[in-house]
Motif scaffolding. Structure first.
Motif, PDB file in Angstrom:
ATOM      1  N   ASP A  86       0.843  -1.191   0.000  1.00  0.00           N
ATOM      2  CA  ASP A  86       0.000   0.000   0.000  1.00  0.00           C
ATOM      3  C   ASP A  86       0.888   1.254   0.000  1.00  0.00           C
ATOM      4  O   ASP A  86       2.106   1.161  -0.087  1.00  0.00           O
ATOM      5  CB  ASP A  86      -0.975  -0.017   1.187  1.00  0.00           C
ATOM      6  CG  ASP A  86      -0.241  -0.099   2.524  1.00  0.00           C
ATOM      7  OD1 ASP A  86       0.968   0.205   2.544  1.00  0.00           O
ATOM      8  OD2 ASP A  86      -0.866  -0.467   3.521  1.00  0.00           O
ATOM      9  N   TRP A  96     -29.343   4.244   9.122  1.00  0.00           N
ATOM     10  CA  TRP A  96     -28.864   5.589   9.396  1.00  0.00           C
ATOM     11  C   TRP A  96     -28.997   6.432   8.148  1.00  0.00           C
ATOM     12  O   TRP A  96     -28.864   5.924   7.031  1.00  0.00           O
ATOM     13  CB  TRP A  96     -27.407   5.545   9.845  1.00  0.00           C
ATOM     14  CG  TRP A  96     -27.237   4.908  11.180  1.00  0.00           C
ATOM     15  CD1 TRP A  96     -26.833   3.633  11.431  1.00  0.00           C
ATOM     16  CD2 TRP A  96     -27.490   5.506  12.456  1.00  0.00           C
ATOM     17  NE1 TRP A  96     -26.810   3.395  12.778  1.00  0.00           N
ATOM     18  CE2 TRP A  96     -27.216   4.529  13.438  1.00  0.00           C
ATOM     19  CE3 TRP A  96     -27.930   6.767  12.870  1.00  0.00           C
ATOM     20  CZ2 TRP A  96     -27.365   4.773  14.798  1.00  0.00           C
ATOM     21  CZ3 TRP A  96     -28.062   7.013  14.223  1.00  0.00           C
ATOM     22  CH2 TRP A  96     -27.786   6.031  15.183  1.00  0.00           C
ATOM     23  N   PRO A 132     -23.284   6.704  16.466  1.00  0.00           N
ATOM     24  CA  PRO A 132     -22.284   7.268  17.384  1.00  0.00           C
ATOM     25  C   PRO A 132     -20.956   6.542  17.257  1.00  0.00           C
ATOM     26  O   PRO A 132     -20.895   5.433  16.727  1.00  0.00           O
ATOM     27  CB  PRO A 132     -22.899   7.017  18.760  1.00  0.00           C
ATOM     28  CG  PRO A 132     -23.796   5.835  18.567  1.00  0.00           C
ATOM     29  CD  PRO A 132     -24.301   5.921  17.149  1.00  0.00           C
ATOM     30  N   GLY A 133     -19.881   7.161  17.728  1.00  0.00           N
ATOM     31  CA  GLY A 133     -18.558   6.539  17.674  1.00  0.00           C
ATOM     32  C   GLY A 133     -17.954   6.675  16.294  1.00  0.00           C
ATOM     33  O   GLY A 133     -18.520   7.325  15.413  1.00  0.00           O
ATOM     34  N   LEU A 134     -16.801   6.083  16.125  1.00  0.00           N
ATOM     35  CA  LEU A 134     -16.094   6.213  14.851  1.00  0.00           C
ATOM     36  C   LEU A 134     -16.572   5.159  13.857  1.00  0.00           C
ATOM     37  O   LEU A 134     -16.925   4.049  14.234  1.00  0.00           O
ATOM     38  CB  LEU A 134     -14.588   6.068  15.058  1.00  0.00           C
ATOM     39  CG  LEU A 134     -13.961   7.085  16.013  1.00  0.00           C
ATOM     40  CD1 LEU A 134     -12.452   6.914  16.033  1.00  0.00           C
ATOM     41  CD2 LEU A 134     -14.323   8.513  15.611  1.00  0.00           C
ATOM     42  N   ILE A 135     -16.568   5.516  12.591  1.00  0.00           N
ATOM     43  CA  ILE A 135     -17.019   4.612  11.532  1.00  0.00           C
ATOM     44  C   ILE A 135     -15.814   4.227  10.689  1.00  0.00           C
ATOM     45  O   ILE A 135     -15.055   5.093  10.250  1.00  0.00           O
ATOM     46  CB  ILE A 135     -18.084   5.308  10.661  1.00  0.00           C
ATOM     47  CG1 ILE A 135     -19.268   5.724  11.537  1.00  0.00           C
ATOM     48  CG2 ILE A 135     -18.518   4.403   9.523  1.00  0.00           C
ATOM     49  CD1 ILE A 135     -20.173   6.740  10.871  1.00  0.00           C
ATOM     50  N   THR A 160     -16.189   0.086   6.512  1.00  0.00           N
ATOM     51  CA  THR A 160     -17.531  -0.215   7.023  1.00  0.00           C
ATOM     52  C   THR A 160     -18.597   0.565   6.253  1.00  0.00           C
ATOM     53  O   THR A 160     -19.667   0.034   5.953  1.00  0.00           O
ATOM     54  CB  THR A 160     -17.619   0.153   8.522  1.00  0.00           C
ATOM     55  OG1 THR A 160     -16.521  -0.445   9.193  1.00  0.00           O
ATOM     56  CG2 THR A 160     -18.912  -0.338   9.130  1.00  0.00           C
ATOM     57  N   ASP A 171     -19.828  -0.992   3.015  1.00  0.00           N
ATOM     58  CA  ASP A 171     -20.547  -2.224   3.367  1.00  0.00           C
ATOM     59  C   ASP A 171     -21.943  -1.891   3.876  1.00  0.00           C
ATOM     60  O   ASP A 171     -22.934  -2.510   3.489  1.00  0.00           O
ATOM     61  CB  ASP A 171     -19.798  -3.002   4.453  1.00  0.00           C
ATOM     62  CG  ASP A 171     -18.610  -3.766   3.893  1.00  0.00           C
ATOM     63  OD1 ASP A 171     -18.465  -3.777   2.648  1.00  0.00           O
ATOM     64  OD2 ASP A 171     -17.834  -4.321   4.685  1.00  0.00           O
ATOM     65  N   ASP A 172     -22.010  -0.915   4.785  1.00  0.00           N
ATOM     66  CA  ASP A 172     -23.298  -0.515   5.351  1.00  0.00           C
ATOM     67  C   ASP A 172     -24.213   0.051   4.275  1.00  0.00           C
ATOM     68  O   ASP A 172     -25.430  -0.154   4.294  1.00  0.00           O
ATOM     69  CB  ASP A 172     -23.095   0.543   6.451  1.00  0.00           C
ATOM     70  CG  ASP A 172     -22.570  -0.089   7.728  1.00  0.00           C
ATOM     71  OD1 ASP A 172     -22.349  -1.311   7.726  1.00  0.00           O
ATOM     72  OD2 ASP A 172     -22.383   0.642   8.714  1.00  0.00           O
ATOM     73  N   LYS A 186     -27.825  -0.382   5.563  1.00  0.00           N
ATOM     74  CA  LYS A 186     -27.734   0.171   6.926  1.00  0.00           C
ATOM     75  C   LYS A 186     -27.542   1.677   6.893  1.00  0.00           C
ATOM     76  O   LYS A 186     -27.722   2.343   7.900  1.00  0.00           O
ATOM     77  CB  LYS A 186     -26.545  -0.443   7.673  1.00  0.00           C
ATOM     78  CG  LYS A 186     -26.631  -1.915   7.866  1.00  0.00           C
ATOM     79  CD  LYS A 186     -27.261  -2.242   9.195  1.00  0.00           C
ATOM     80  CE  LYS A 186     -27.430  -3.754   9.315  1.00  0.00           C
ATOM     81  NZ  LYS A 186     -28.455  -4.105  10.291  1.00  0.00           N
TER      82      LYS A 186
END
Lengths: 438, 305
Positions: A83, A202, A261-264, A268, A271-272, A277
């Motif tokens: 990478d 969401w 809430p929180g970090l995403i 993810t 995918d969501d 989602k």
């Protein structure tokens, strides 16, 4: 009996591995022969990372083979080197031991670090002819913001991206929104997000784990104050407009509750989105191909909603000519870079990967026109380029990016006020940047 | 595994004749050479580099004495990193040891399913850490990760385990305990084989129950094993990095950043070799202290001799 030596060994082996790592002995550059000048063929090595999904290492080999066939006096060996992070490490350690590649694709934001270590050469020095000058001036200005310093060009845009808004047209319909008018302003973003948020879904997801600065930067730009300017030793983290932007950015999850809430996670969010989602996500333009492939619903692609102006940072990698102190090889490297960024090759690479074509002539090519006819969403990122601004890049760039990311994460997860977090970040950044005169 | 007798034996033989001494030296030479080149020399190099400012602002290193070390004292991230490392050790080492010991005692008897359980508990050890971390990353995903799914069955809250500073470190600790308990269990199983049945039979005659026997026979007689496991666990804890690289990259807001990951970050992401070397020196000193403590303690925990 074996007990004592064994754990002593374990301790020592640990220390050993570590120090070995640090002294950089572990790195061998490519292993391709380039010492010993052959009579007429310049042998070059070309290090490149792969940062998006797909069989890109093969595509790259194919491209390089085409170049080799068209240029019998140069032979380029492509070296897939992981990478961006590992490629950068490889180039840096290789350079220290005299084994640097001749050309490399590295992050556009690493330009200052490469320059500080005298690792790369100015492109202007090679572009002597009028034709070369024309080529040098052909790239989109938004990409050149992270490729030039004080008027000198050090990197050539190769695989570049911006952020885009992806949205689920079916869910827009279900929520009573017009699937053909995505949000264009911050207030529309919040309103649409609220309409789209329901049990199990969401309204919006913006990736925030890891290097959060990139996803936060659009909000600062849109609020009228980018976090970085032209200078390589100055950042604008604690400006009132940036503080305000961070408040809005954090409120999306904390107050408006249209984001979880929180970090995403970076991976993810798509995918969501694919699994329903999340009805809208911010993601790289480079993810377009993958998102269109995995979504089982009509996907809308739009520019990011703006505030006082629209905006996004650019991202991605540039081609660099490495300072190998071998004039003939450096000249051949320039020729290779020019070829790689020519409209036909750039068009092929953009279509293959989903990256944005780097110059207007790319969009004049027949294959690009054909591609955009089939995939009109591919044109949104190009249209957005006129509003794109410089990605956060300074001396000690990666650490500065980390400092801003940490400040954003503190506000998102630890109830720290934006002004407090950004003032601390500004002080930390100033301390680091004070080591550099310009 | 009586280590003291082995050492005494060696000492005697070493003094006996020059030829034997030469042979010993020759036999030891290959490992000594490897140790010298790959362990001791890099340690010296790390100490040397730690005395120089060597970063993007100083592409040519500049001697700075202890400046890198004093700068660490003012570095809020370093303080946080050390705190995280200590929390991680306190949270994983004793718990892993206790679970491993209890499991070993339970699986030391021969039931029909014992081999199956031994295998099941050992299998996380065989998995590469990177794959295990990727699996746990998925398990911790908010909403549809298995952890949140199970919680939802019982009406529990949906938690973004790795995305909140309050839970991220604990989530990593839980995963690490799962990963290493099987490994420690193997040592305890071996330790239990050495104890034999005699003390337990004697205790049974004296009327001691299983709990009393565990506390008064098993735990003390396993002390050498416990010390060994403790050292291994400590060293592993200081060297853990794979999970962080895969699962959190040290985030959120440095909430899971630990010593080795911080060294990696400084050396390879921020190309600050001076600071990374200073941090490495600190790590080496800590590991050496652990090793010395272990050697000192080793003499006091043996009941056999």
């Amino acid at each position: 009996m074996k007990k004592l030596p064994r754990h002593m060994m374990k301790v020592l082996v640990g220390a050993m591995a570590l120090t070995l790592l640090l002294s950089g002995c572990g790195n061998q550059a490519g292993g391709t022969p380039k010492t010993g000048q052959t009579k007429s063929v310049e042998k070059l090595t070309f290090d490149f990372p792969v940062a998006v999904a797909g069989p890109l290492a093969q595509d790259m080999t194919q491209l390089v083979n085409e170049f080799n066939q068209a240029n019998p006096d140069i032979h380029v060996t492509p070296v897939f080197s992981g990478d961006y992070g590992t490629t950068m490490t490889k180039v840096q350690t290789g350079f220290k031991s005299g084994n640097a590649p001749d050309v490399a694709v590295l992050l556009s934001t690493d330009m200052n670090t490469l320059l500080d270590n005298h690792l790369i050469l100015p492109i202007n020095g090679f572009a002597a002819s009028q034709k070369d000058q024309k080529w040098l001036n052909s790239f989109y200005p938004a990409f050149m913001a992270n490729s030039t310093l004080n008027g000198t060009t050090y990197g050539i845009p190769f695989q570049r991206s911006t952020l885009l808004l992806y949205y689920n047209k079916n869910e827009f319909q279900k929520a009573g929104l017009n699937p053909n008018t995505p949000p264009k302003t911050w207030s529309e973003l919040v309103a649409d997000g609220k309409a789209l948020t329901k049990a199990g879904q969401w309204g919006l997801e913006i990736p925030t784990s890891g290097l959060t600065y990139w996803e936060f930067q659009p909000f600062a730009i849109e609020n009228g104050q980018n976090v970085v300017g032209d200078a390589a030793n100055k950042v604008y983290f604690d400006q009132p407009k940036v503080v305000q932007a961070l408040q809005f950015f954090a409120d999306l999850s904390l107050k408006d509750k249209i984001e979880p809430p929180g970090l995403i996670g970076w991976a993810t969010a798509p995918d969501d989105f694919a699994s329903g989602k999340a009805a809208m996500i911010y993601h790289s333009s480079g993810s377009l191909t993958q998102i269109l492939k995995t979504a089982k619903f009509p996907v809308g692609v739009a520019m990011l909603p703006g505030n006082v102006r629209p905006g996004t940072p650019t991202g991605g990698g540039n081609l660099y000519v490495i300072n190998t102190k071998n004039k003939a090889r450096e000249k051949a490297a320039f020729k290779f870079v020019k070829w790689m960024s020519s409209p036909e090759v750039a068009a092929k690479w953009a279509i293959e990967t989903g990256y944005i074509g780097t110059s207007p002539p790319v969009y004049e090519t027949a294959q690009m026109k054909e591609y955009l006819q089939k995939t009109p969403q591919g044109d949104v990122a190009r249209q957005q380029l006129q509003y794109a601004a410089k990605e956060l890049a300074t001396h000690d760039g990666q650490e500065i990016q980390q400092i801003l990311s940490t400040a954003c994460q503190k506000v998102l997860t630890q109830n720290v006020k934006p002004l407090e977090a950004l003032t601390a970040a500004q002080n930390q950044a100033d301390a680091l940047l004070s080591k550099f005169k310009d | 595994m009586p280590s003291s007798t082995g050492q005494k034996g060696q000492k005697k033989r070493g003094g006996k004749s020059g030829r034997a001494g030469l042979r010993a030296a020759l036999l030891l030479a290959p490992s000594a050479l490897i140790l010298l080149i790959f362990t001791l020399w890099p340690m010296v190099v790390a100490v040397y580099h730690s005395l120089f400012l060597s970063d993007n602002a100083h592409p040519v290193p500049v001697f700075a004495g202890l400046a890198n070390f004093t700068a660490l004292g003012r570095d809020p991230v370093f303080v946080q990193v050390m705190r995280n490392t200590v929390l991680f050790i306190v949270g994983t080492v004793p718990v892993s040891m206790l679970i491993a010991m209890v499991l070993a005692v339970a699986l030391n008897r021969r039931y029909r399913l014992t081999p199956f359980f031994r295998l099941a508990l050992f299998h996380p050890v065989v998995l590469p850490m990177v794959s295990a971390a990727s699996i746990w990353l998925f398990m911790y995903t908010p909403d549809y990760g298995i952890v949140d799914k199970v919680l939802a069955l019982f009406g529990g809250p949906q938690i973004n385990w790795l995305g909140e500073p309050g839970t991220a470190l604990s989530a990593i600790m839980l995963m690490t305990i799962w990963k290493q308990v099987g490994y420690f269990m193997i040592f305890y199983l071996a330790g239990l084989q050495n104890i034999g049945q005699d003390p337990y039979e004697a205790a049974a005659v004296d009327g001691a129950g299983p709990v009393k026997a565990f506390r008064s026979i098993t735990v003390p007689l396993l002390m050498p094993t416990s010390l060994f496991v403790f050292i291994i666990a400590m060293v592993d804890a200081f060297q853990m990095i794979d999970q962080l690289y895969v699962m959190t990259q040290g985030g959120p807001s440095n909430g899971t950043n630990m010593l080795l990951y911080y060294i990696y970050q400084q050396a390879f992401a921020f190309s600050n070799l001076g600071k990374a070397s200073a941090l490495s020196v600190i790590l080496i000193v800590i590991l050496l202290v652990v090793a010395v403590l272990q050697t000192l303690a080793d003499k006091r925990v043996h009941y056999e001799s």
